[in-house]
Design an enzyme around this catalytic site. Structure first.
Site, PDB file in Angstrom:
ATOM      1  N   HIS A 134       0.914  -1.054  -0.141  1.00  0.00           N
ATOM      2  CA  HIS A 134       0.193   0.012  -0.015  1.00  0.00           C
ATOM      3  C   HIS A 134       0.767   1.223   0.081  1.00  0.00           C
ATOM      4  CE1 HIS A 134      -2.664   2.934   1.875  1.00  0.00           C
ATOM      5  NE2 HIS A 134      -3.825   2.215   1.494  1.00  0.00           N
ATOM      6  N   ASP A 211       3.096  -4.451   8.060  1.00  0.00           N
ATOM      7  CA  ASP A 211       1.954  -3.604   7.768  1.00  0.00           C
ATOM      8  C   ASP A 211       0.927  -4.645   7.989  1.00  0.00           C
ATOM      9  OD1 ASP A 211      -0.102  -2.340   7.097  1.00  0.00           O
ATOM     10  OD2 ASP A 211       0.484  -1.647   5.292  1.00  0.00           O
ATOM     11  N   GLN A 214      -4.512  -5.502   7.177  1.00  0.00           N
ATOM     12  CA  GLN A 214      -5.016  -6.082   6.558  1.00  0.00           C
ATOM     13  C   GLN A 214      -4.702  -7.694   7.195  1.00  0.00           C
ATOM     14  OE1 GLN A 214      -7.609  -5.384   4.764  1.00  0.00           O
ATOM     15  NE2 GLN A 214      -6.979  -3.358   4.120  1.00  0.00           N
ATOM     16  N   LYS A 237      -9.945  -0.716  10.510  1.00  0.00           N
ATOM     17  CA  LYS A 237     -10.226  -1.901   9.657  1.00  0.00           C
ATOM     18  C   LYS A 237     -10.511  -3.154  10.499  1.00  0.00           C
ATOM     19  CE  LYS A 237      -7.018   0.088   6.319  1.00  0.00           C
ATOM     20  NZ  LYS A 237      -7.951   0.470   5.052  1.00  0.00           N
ATOM     21  N   CYS A 376      -4.855   2.430  -3.737  1.00  0.00           N
ATOM     22  CA  CYS A 376      -3.485   2.944  -2.969  1.00  0.00           C
ATOM     23  C   CYS A 376      -2.331   1.806  -3.348  1.00  0.00           C
ATOM     24  CB  CYS A 376      -3.658   3.382  -1.558  1.00  0.00           C
ATOM     25  SG  CYS A 376      -4.854   4.520  -1.262  1.00  0.00           S
TER      26      CYS A 376
HETATM   27  N1  PMP Z   1      -1.481  -0.507   4.681  1.00  0.00           N
HETATM   28  C1  PMP Z   1      -2.680  -1.464   4.220  1.00  0.00           C
HETATM   29  C2  PMP Z   1      -2.307  -3.042   3.570  1.00  0.00           C
HETATM   30  C3  PMP Z   1      -3.878  -0.899   4.010  1.00  0.00           C
HETATM   31  O1  PMP Z   1      -4.967  -1.794   3.345  1.00  0.00           O
HETATM   32  C4  PMP Z   1      -4.191   0.600   4.348  1.00  0.00           C
HETATM   33  C5  PMP Z   1      -5.527   1.135   4.284  1.00  0.00           C
HETATM   34  N2  PMP Z   1      -6.217   0.789   3.208  1.00  0.00           N
HETATM   35  C6  PMP Z   1      -3.232   1.143   5.082  1.00  0.00           C
HETATM   36  C7  PMP Z   1      -1.946   0.531   5.244  1.00  0.00           C
HETATM   37  C8  PMP Z   1      -3.560   2.500   5.631  1.00  0.00           C
HETATM   38  O2  PMP Z   1      -4.405   2.494   6.581  1.00  0.00           O
HETATM   39  P1  PMP Z   1      -4.783   3.794   7.121  1.00  0.00           P
HETATM   40  O3  PMP Z   1      -5.429   4.708   5.991  1.00  0.00           O
HETATM   41  O4  PMP Z   1      -6.024   3.558   8.084  1.00  0.00           O
HETATM   42  O5  PMP Z   1      -3.694   4.570   7.834  1.00  0.00           O
END
Ligand code: PMP
Length: 418
Positions: A134, A211, A214, A237, A376
Site C-alpha cells: 500500500h 503492515d 489487513q 479496519k 493505493c
Molecule cells: N496498509 C494497508 C495494507 C492498507 O490496506 C491500508 C488502508 N487501506 C493502510 C496501510 C493504511 O491504513 P490507514 O489509511 O488506516 O492509515
C-alpha cells in the site's frame, strides 16, 4: 445476559445471523436494495458494543487522561490504559508498554520511518519493501531513502501475486537496514510468509516492520511468533472507530527512538534553562491529547473479535472466499487479479471491455458496495498492467447469499458490456 454481554461472551458456534444483528448498518437499505457491504478492506462496519463503548465513555467518563487527580480523569486513564493492555494481549506483545496509540497504520509507518529510519539509514544503505505494498508502506520509505541517499529495493512477486521468497532473500545484504512488508495485501488478499521473511531479515541485522492493516481483521496475530520488530494496524479496519491505530514495537527499539511529535503528555520535565527531557515509551510517542474514546472503542472491538475467535473468523472467511472465487472463475470475460494460495478474503478482478468504475457503479445500483480503483497500490497495478481493479473484500458478517448476489450482479454487468 444483556445484549452487550451476549455479544462479547465466547460464541459457542459461529452464527452469522446473530452476528449481523450486532451491526445495525447491515440492515440498512441503499438505492432501494438490501445493503451488501463488500468494502471491508477500506473500512469495516462497527458492532453495537463499539458504539456503546463510545457512548458510555462520552456520557459517563469523559475527561482528559494522565494529568487529572479527579475521579473521572482517573477512570478515563484506567480505561485508556486498559485498552493498551487489551491490544498488547491481542498481538501477544511482551508488555503493554510496547503498544503505542496513533492515528492509524499510516501514522505508525511514518513514526518508524522518522524515529528508527532517520537514525539507522544512511548513504548507501537499503530499505526493502514488496511490489504489493500500500502507498502508506512505500512513500515514507521512499522519502527516507531520498533524504539519506539510500536505495529502496522491491521484492518481486509472481503473476499469482505471491512474493518470491528466494528473490527477496537475494536482495538482503549487510546494506539492508529495514524491511517493510504487508502481512496481507489489501489489493490482492495475498498473505505473506512474514515469519520466514523476518528470520531472513534478522540474519542480516535488518529490522522488520509488518503492515498488519489487513492482517488483524482476518487472522490471529502473534508478534512474538512472527518475531517482527514493528507491527502496525488501523482500528477502523478492525471494527473500531477511525482515527485510532497501533504501533507495536519491541521495547528496546522503541526506547532507543527519539520523539517525533513533541508537546504535552510526552515530556518528563520542561525548563527554559535546562531544556526538555522526555517521557518513557509509549507516552513519548503520544504527544497531545490522544484519541481516548478511540482506544476504548478499539478495546471493545477486540473483545468482540475475541468472542468469535480469530481462528474461527479465518476459517469462515476462507470458506466464503473459496465459494465466491469458484463462481467468479466461471464468469466469462473476467480475469482475477491475485490468485495466491494463501489469501485473506479479497477478490480483485478486471473485466474485458468494462472499466472498473463502471462495474462499481452498476453494482452500487444493486446495493452492492465494492471498491473500484488502484487501492493505493499503483506499483502493483503497474505490475499487472491495469489502471484499476474491482475489489470485493470480506468480513465475518458477510454471507453466502451475499456472494451469490455479487456473482449475479457481475453477470448482469457482463451482459451490459458483452
Ligand atoms: N496498509 C494497508 C495494507 C492498507 O490496506 C491500508 C488502508 N487501506 C493502510 C496501510 C493504511 O491504513 P490507514 O489509511 O488506516 O492509515
Amino acid at each position: 445476559m444483556n445484549a452487550i454481554e451476549e455479544s462479547v461472551a465466547p460464541m459457542a458456534t459461529f452464527d452469522v445471523e446473530r452476528i449481523r444483528r450486532d451491526f445495525p448498518v447491515l440492515q440498512e437499505r441503499v438505492r432501494g436494495k438490501e445493503l451488501i457491504y463488500l468494502d471491508n478492506a477500506a473500512t469495516t462496519q462497527k458492532p453495537l458494543t463499539v458504539a456503546y463503548a463510545l457512548q458510555h465513555y462520552y456520557t459517563s467518563e469523559n475527561a482528559n487522561i494522565h494529568r487529572g487527580v479527579h475521579l473521572l480523569s482517573q477512570q478515563a486513564t484506567f480505561s485508556y490504559e486498559r485498552a493498551r493492555g487489551r491490544v498488547g494481549q491481542f498481538l501477544n506483545a511482551a508488555e503493554p508498554g510496547e503498544i503505542v496509540f496513533l492515528r492509524g497504520a499510516t501514522e505508525a509507518v511514518n513514526l518508524v520511518a522518522h524515529g528508527y529510519g532517520r537514525q539507522h539509514v544512511g548513504p548507501g544503505d537499503e530499505v526493502i519493501v514488496s511490489q504489493m505494498e500500500h502507498h502508506s508502506n512505500i512513500v515514507p520509505w521512499q522519502v527516507l531513502c531520498e533524504e539519506k541517499g539510500a536505495t529502496l529495493r522491491v521484492a518481486p512477486i509472481n503473476d499469482a501475486g505471491e512474493l518470491l521468497l528466494e528473490e527477496y532473500e537475494g536482495l538482503l545484504s549487510e546494506r539492508t537496514k529495514i524491511v517493510a512488508v504487508t502481512h496481507a495485501s489489501n489489493a490482492l488478499g495475498t498473505v505473506n510468509p512474514v515469519q520466514e521473511m523476518t528470520a531472513m531479515a534478522h540474519k542480516f541485522g535488518a529490522v522488520m516492520l509488518v503492515d498488519g492493516a489487513q492482517g488483524v481483521p482476518h487472522m490471529s496475530v502473534d508478534v512474538r511468533e512472527i518475531g517482527c520488530d514493528f507491527y502496525v494496524f488501523s482500528g477502523h479496519k478492525l471494527f473500531a472507530p477511525t482515527g485510532i491505530g497501533v504501533l507495536y514495537g519491541k521495547k528496546d527499539l522503541l526506547n532507543a527512538m527519539p520523539p517525533w511529535e513533541t508537546g504535552g503528555g510526552m515530556i518528563q520535565r520542561v525548563s527554559f534553562e535546562q531544556g526538555t527531557t522526555y517521557a518513557d515509551v509509549p507516552m513519548r510517542f503520544e504527544a497531545g491529547t490522544p484519541h481516548i474514546a478511540g482506544a476504548i472503542g478499539l478495546a471493545a472491538a477486540i473483545d468482540y473479535v475475541n468472542a468469535i475467535g480469530p481462528a474461527v473468523i479465518a476459517e469462515y472467511e476462507d470458506e466464503l472466499l473459496r465459494y465466491v472465487t469458484e463462481q467468479l472463475e466461471d464468469v466469462e470475460g473476467i480475469t482475477l487479479i491475485g490468485t495466491a494460495k494463501e489469501k485473506v478474503g479479497v477478490v480483485s478482478f478486471v473485466m474485458d471491455d468494462a472499466h472498473p468504475h463502471d462495474i462499481g457503479t452498476i453494482l452500487d445500483a444493486e446495493g452492492i458496495a465494492v471498491r473500484a480503483g488502484h487501492h493505493c497500490a499503483q506499483p502493483l497495478m503497474q505490475f499487472y498492467n491495469v489502471p484499476a481493479t474491482v475489489r470485493a473484500s470480506l468480513a465475518f458478517y458477510n454471507t453466502r447469499a451475499e456472494m451469490d448476489a455479487l456473482v449475479t450482479g457481475i453477470r448482469k454487468v457482463r451482459e451490459v458490456f458483452k
